[in-house]
Scaffold this active site. Sequence first.
Site, mmCIF file in Angstrom:
data_model
loop_
_atom_site.group_PDB
_atom_site.id
_atom_site.type_symbol
_atom_site.label_atom_id
_atom_site.label_comp_id
_atom_site.label_asym_id
_atom_site.label_seq_id
_atom_site.Cartn_x
_atom_site.Cartn_y
_atom_site.Cartn_z
ATOM 1 N N PRO A 9 0.810 -1.225 0.000
ATOM 2 C CA PRO A 9 0.000 0.000 0.000
ATOM 3 C C PRO A 9 0.838 1.268 0.000
ATOM 4 O O PRO A 9 0.369 2.329 -0.409
ATOM 5 C CB PRO A 9 -0.830 -0.120 1.291
ATOM 6 C CG PRO A 9 -0.096 -1.102 2.142
ATOM 7 C CD PRO A 9 0.582 -2.043 1.204
ATOM 8 N N GLY A 10 2.103 1.170 0.429
ATOM 9 C CA GLY A 10 2.982 2.329 0.398
ATOM 10 C C GLY A 10 3.226 2.808 -1.021
ATOM 11 O O GLY A 10 3.364 4.017 -1.272
ATOM 12 N N LYS A 11 3.302 1.880 -1.979
ATOM 13 C CA LYS A 11 3.466 2.270 -3.374
ATOM 14 C C LYS A 11 2.249 3.035 -3.873
ATOM 15 O O LYS A 11 2.377 3.985 -4.659
ATOM 16 C CB LYS A 11 3.683 1.027 -4.243
ATOM 17 C CG LYS A 11 5.018 0.343 -4.064
ATOM 18 C CD LYS A 11 5.163 -0.794 -5.066
ATOM 19 C CE LYS A 11 6.482 -1.516 -4.936
ATOM 20 N NZ LYS A 11 6.631 -2.598 -5.929
ATOM 21 N N GLU A 32 5.779 -13.361 -13.111
ATOM 22 C CA GLU A 32 7.000 -12.568 -13.182
ATOM 23 C C GLU A 32 8.059 -13.369 -13.936
ATOM 24 O O GLU A 32 8.663 -14.290 -13.397
ATOM 25 C CB GLU A 32 7.499 -12.191 -11.791
ATOM 26 C CG GLU A 32 8.636 -11.184 -11.830
ATOM 27 C CD GLU A 32 8.909 -10.534 -10.478
ATOM 28 O OE1 GLU A 32 10.047 -10.087 -10.267
ATOM 29 O OE2 GLU A 32 7.988 -10.487 -9.648
ATOM 30 N N ASP A 61 8.612 -2.581 -11.958
ATOM 31 C CA ASP A 61 9.674 -3.498 -11.585
ATOM 32 C C ASP A 61 10.907 -2.651 -11.302
ATOM 33 O O ASP A 61 11.157 -1.660 -12.006
ATOM 34 C CB ASP A 61 9.968 -4.517 -12.688
ATOM 35 C CG ASP A 61 10.731 -5.719 -12.146
ATOM 36 O OD1 ASP A 61 10.230 -6.366 -11.205
ATOM 37 O OD2 ASP A 61 11.827 -5.995 -12.642
ATOM 38 N N PHE A 166 13.279 -0.513 3.248
ATOM 39 C CA PHE A 166 13.213 -1.961 3.079
ATOM 40 C C PHE A 166 14.244 -2.371 2.036
ATOM 41 O O PHE A 166 14.864 -1.533 1.371
ATOM 42 C CB PHE A 166 11.810 -2.413 2.658
ATOM 43 C CG PHE A 166 11.308 -1.755 1.402
ATOM 44 C CD1 PHE A 166 11.538 -2.321 0.158
ATOM 45 C CD2 PHE A 166 10.600 -0.566 1.469
ATOM 46 C CE1 PHE A 166 11.081 -1.718 -1.001
ATOM 47 C CE2 PHE A 166 10.134 0.054 0.312
ATOM 48 C CZ PHE A 166 10.376 -0.529 -0.919
ATOM 49 N N PHE A 168 17.331 -3.123 -0.024
ATOM 50 C CA PHE A 168 18.719 -2.664 -0.010
ATOM 51 C C PHE A 168 18.870 -1.211 0.451
ATOM 52 O O PHE A 168 19.968 -0.654 0.363
ATOM 53 C CB PHE A 168 19.336 -2.838 -1.399
ATOM 54 C CG PHE A 168 19.502 -4.265 -1.818
ATOM 55 C CD1 PHE A 168 20.504 -5.052 -1.265
ATOM 56 C CD2 PHE A 168 18.653 -4.841 -2.746
ATOM 57 C CE1 PHE A 168 20.662 -6.375 -1.633
ATOM 58 C CE2 PHE A 168 18.801 -6.169 -3.131
ATOM 59 C CZ PHE A 168 19.815 -6.940 -2.564
ATOM 60 N N LYS A 187 12.381 10.133 1.180
ATOM 61 C CA LYS A 187 12.754 9.120 0.188
ATOM 62 C C LYS A 187 11.894 9.230 -1.067
ATOM 63 O O LYS A 187 12.412 9.186 -2.196
ATOM 64 C CB LYS A 187 12.625 7.721 0.801
ATOM 65 C CG LYS A 187 12.942 6.599 -0.173
ATOM 66 C CD LYS A 187 12.716 5.236 0.460
ATOM 67 C CE LYS A 187 12.813 4.127 -0.576
ATOM 68 N NZ LYS A 187 12.533 2.790 -0.010
ATOM 69 N N ARG A 193 11.307 5.302 -8.070
ATOM 70 C CA ARG A 193 9.891 5.107 -8.387
ATOM 71 C C ARG A 193 9.192 6.452 -8.522
ATOM 72 O O ARG A 193 8.368 6.651 -9.419
ATOM 73 C CB ARG A 193 9.217 4.256 -7.309
ATOM 74 C CG ARG A 193 7.757 3.927 -7.622
ATOM 75 C CD ARG A 193 7.195 2.920 -6.648
ATOM 76 N NE ARG A 193 7.855 1.622 -6.802
ATOM 77 C CZ ARG A 193 8.795 1.148 -5.971
ATOM 78 N NH1 ARG A 193 9.173 1.852 -4.916
ATOM 79 N NH2 ARG A 193 9.351 -0.017 -6.201
#
Length: 207
Positions: A9-11, A32, A61, A166, A168, A187, A193
């Site tokens: 949901p953060g996206k 995928e 992606d 989250f 890397f 961020k 993104r």
Amino acid sequence: MLRYVTTNPGKVREAEEYLGEGVSQLDYDYTEIQSDDLGTIAARGAREAYRHAGEPTLVDDAGLFVRALDGFPGPYSSYAEDTIGVERTWELAREEDDRAASFRCVLAYCDGEGFDASPDPVDVDDRVAAAAAGPEADDDRETLPVKLFEGRVRGTLVEPRGEGGFGFDPIFEHEGATFAEMDEAEKNAISHRGRALAKFAEWHAER
């Protein structure tokens, strides 16, 4: 309604910052495929999700690309995180003189229609992606063009720092801070993104 295919949901919240409230989450487990190209992976997912939902879909992606490691882990970032882990990835890069890296994201948009010419590429090779997915996924349906939007942020790999983010994020430093040391708003303002979403939002507003 634009459907953002993700379990995170953060996206969706990040997408809403660029697209407003006309976007909703679609929790759909698309195939995928294995590929060295982010765009090919995202485009295949966008086609499959569009055929499932029957509505305009957006699939992303993303990956961490380390220059001294010939782009590894790249499109295999999720697998690398699950197998060798973040600490081991840092140990591989620590031995290199060049620790330059970049986070890259490709957004793939499909709405069943064609696209006018623009600087952003269009993936039309449904057959190649279907073949990569395996014979059980191949079919004779009409090829669906997919519009691609790429964003990237350059940085340096460092010893893990920070408690946020989250993947890397703890080993990726951009302008003095790791992604894991930034709050969500900081961020998102500079993320790969976010940069891809900004390109998409500008184009989609005129769609």
